[in-house]
Write a protein that holds these residues in place. Sequence first.
Motif, short mmCIF file in Angstrom:
data_model
loop_
_atom_site.label_atom_id
_atom_site.label_comp_id
_atom_site.label_asym_id
_atom_site.label_seq_id
_atom_site.Cartn_x
_atom_site.Cartn_y
_atom_site.Cartn_z
N GLY A 1 28.84 1.78 76.40
CA GLY A 1 30.74 0.29 76.57
C GLY A 1 29.95 -1.06 76.07
N GLU A 2 29.29 -1.61 77.31
CA GLU A 2 28.54 -3.15 77.27
C GLU A 2 27.60 -3.43 75.91
OE1 GLU A 2 27.96 -4.41 81.37
OE2 GLU A 2 26.33 -3.55 81.57
N VAL A 3 26.44 -1.98 76.59
CA VAL A 3 25.25 -2.48 75.59
C VAL A 3 25.87 -2.72 74.27
CG1 VAL A 3 23.38 -0.72 74.93
CG2 VAL A 3 24.07 -1.12 77.20
N ASP A 4 26.69 -2.06 73.65
CA ASP A 4 26.49 -1.69 71.68
C ASP A 4 28.14 -2.79 72.03
OD1 ASP A 4 24.77 -0.61 71.23
OD2 ASP A 4 26.34 1.69 71.53
N ILE B 1 28.45 -12.65 74.65
CA ILE B 1 28.43 -11.24 76.04
C ILE B 1 27.02 -11.30 76.43
CG2 ILE B 1 29.24 -9.47 77.06
CD1 ILE B 1 31.66 -9.13 74.89
N ARG B 2 27.12 -11.74 77.39
CA ARG B 2 25.24 -11.22 78.25
C ARG B 2 25.59 -10.27 78.95
NH1 ARG B 2 22.10 -9.90 82.20
NH2 ARG B 2 20.17 -10.99 82.25
N PRO B 3 25.52 -9.06 78.30
CA PRO B 3 25.62 -7.68 79.39
C PRO B 3 24.34 -7.54 80.09
CG PRO B 3 25.62 -6.45 76.96
CD PRO B 3 25.31 -8.57 76.92
N PRO B 4 24.53 -6.78 81.04
CA PRO B 4 23.43 -6.65 81.74
C PRO B 4 22.21 -5.34 81.81
CG PRO B 4 25.28 -6.24 83.16
CD PRO B 4 25.38 -6.47 81.77
N HIS C 1 23.22 8.88 79.34
CA HIS C 1 24.27 7.71 79.63
C HIS C 1 24.79 7.88 78.82
CE1 HIS C 1 22.70 8.84 83.43
NE2 HIS C 1 22.22 8.74 82.98
N GLY C 2 26.24 8.10 77.55
CA GLY C 2 26.65 8.09 76.55
C GLY C 2 25.77 7.81 75.13
N VAL C 3 26.61 7.18 74.00
CA VAL C 3 25.91 7.48 72.95
C VAL C 3 24.81 6.74 73.08
CG1 VAL C 3 27.88 8.33 71.99
CG2 VAL C 3 27.69 5.93 72.15
N LEU C 4 23.17 6.91 73.62
CA LEU C 4 21.79 6.32 73.17
C LEU C 4 21.26 7.68 72.66
CD1 LEU C 4 20.16 4.40 73.43
CD2 LEU C 4 19.58 5.41 75.75
N ARG C 5 21.09 6.29 71.47
CA ARG C 5 19.22 7.47 70.91
C ARG C 5 17.99 7.26 71.48
NH1 ARG C 5 18.33 7.72 64.51
NH2 ARG C 5 17.19 9.87 64.18
N LEU C 6 17.40 8.30 71.96
CA LEU C 6 16.38 7.84 71.96
C LEU C 6 15.22 8.45 71.10
CD1 LEU C 6 15.49 7.47 75.63
CD2 LEU C 6 15.95 5.40 74.38
N ILE C 7 13.63 7.83 70.40
CA ILE C 7 13.31 8.58 68.74
C ILE C 7 11.85 8.73 70.11
CG2 ILE C 7 11.97 8.34 66.98
CD1 ILE C 7 14.11 7.49 65.59
N VAL C 8 11.67 9.95 70.82
CA VAL C 8 9.80 9.59 71.80
C VAL C 8 8.82 10.28 70.75
CG1 VAL C 8 10.02 10.46 73.54
CG2 VAL C 8 12.45 10.58 73.07
N THR C 9 7.75 9.79 71.23
CA THR C 9 6.76 10.51 70.03
C THR C 9 5.63 10.74 71.33
OG1 THR C 9 6.40 8.52 67.84
CG2 THR C 9 4.72 10.15 68.90
N GLY D 1 24.14 1.14 68.92
CA GLY D 1 24.89 0.45 67.96
C GLY D 1 26.55 1.93 67.53
N TYR D 2 25.40 2.96 68.03
CA TYR D 2 26.68 4.17 68.30
C TYR D 2 27.96 4.03 68.73
CZ TYR D 2 23.34 6.99 67.12
OH TYR D 2 22.07 7.23 66.05
N LEU D 3 28.19 3.10 69.62
CA LEU D 3 29.51 2.38 70.37
C LEU D 3 30.07 0.82 70.25
CD1 LEU D 3 32.02 4.03 72.00
CD2 LEU D 3 30.64 3.70 74.06
#
Length: 393
Positions: free
Chosen positions: A389-392, A354-357, A23-31, A45-47
Amino acid sequence: MTVPATRKDLMIVNMGPHHPSMHGVLRLIVTLDGEDVIDCEPILGYLHRGMEKIAENRTIIQYLPYVTRWDYLATMFTEAITVNAPEQLGNIQVPKRASYIRVIMLELSRIASHLLWLGPFMADIGAQTPFFYIFRERELIYDLFEAATGMRMMHNFFRIGGVAADLPHGWIDKCLDFCDYFLTGIAEYQKLITRNPIFLERVEGVGIIGGEEAINWGLSGPMLRASGIQWDLRKVDHYECYDEFDWEVQWQKEGDSLARYLVRISEMTESIKIIQQALEGIPGGPYENLEIRRFDRAKDTVWNEFDYRFISKKPSPTFELSKQELYVRVEAPKGELGIFLIGDKGVFPWRYKIRPPGFINLQILPQLVKRMKLADIMTILGSIDIIMGEVDR
């Protein structure tokens, strides 16, 4: 005969930042160990656009068009929090009619946000049909927004002390029609999804969060209420005029992805109840507190002097932020959206935090996906409901 040696090493997979069901530009490094998730590290931080820094050299009115770009699916809430902060700093009264209009807009925005959570969430799980259905209803909400504010997504509609414009003629009837239609739409979703065995197989018991755990992680919104905590800022903080309406806090006690789905679905029904009551009881009167639009701060200004007659309402008034600090919060669709504001006797805020949920709800993701299967990552991430948008910011 030589037996092929089985490899025991772990596999590291990048999900995103352009994964289709992210959902947007989130990167997960999964092991991974086969299908099992051993570890998961989200990278943000991509946005990032420096929203807090921009706020520190804009007046509140100038900053309003920026804020709709945090959570761009629930735009009214970001505007509400932006004007609520200076209103509380300056102790500004909002007219009754303006408060009702705000509540109607906020709840419509909540429904639009939940709809655009539901569609992609179902698509992640593998159900394509709801994705097309939700756009049908959401389009109607955006038509209502366009009629009232002139914009479909980035409305720039809230002002310090009220709203930018009154509701147009015939809008209330159109909105009541939508409410009646949408209730049948929700019934259709529930018939299609809630009892569906394939859906239940994918979400039941996946991503369980206990009540105490949810509080310790600082979760809010549907994430918190799905874990059995009845906490809704509309009831707790009594902001705007929510106390005047008859509605219930929606909550579930299981704390899994299904509970979060059920909370959001029933929240849409409650929002419709609030909107219907607000539309039927909307009072007359002004839609904006014009007193705060004064340009010079002289104490003995009269109503019929030059400023009021010849200067249009359009230039942004220099609203002075007093030298104090303040934390304001609203119950956004995704959780508690807050702003920590420090004034400095100037027109610009000295600090604007800003405190984004979404950002705070996302913290628990690595813990939830450990010891799960790879396919459950999308289910759990979808049920958290984040907007980058609100996470970054």
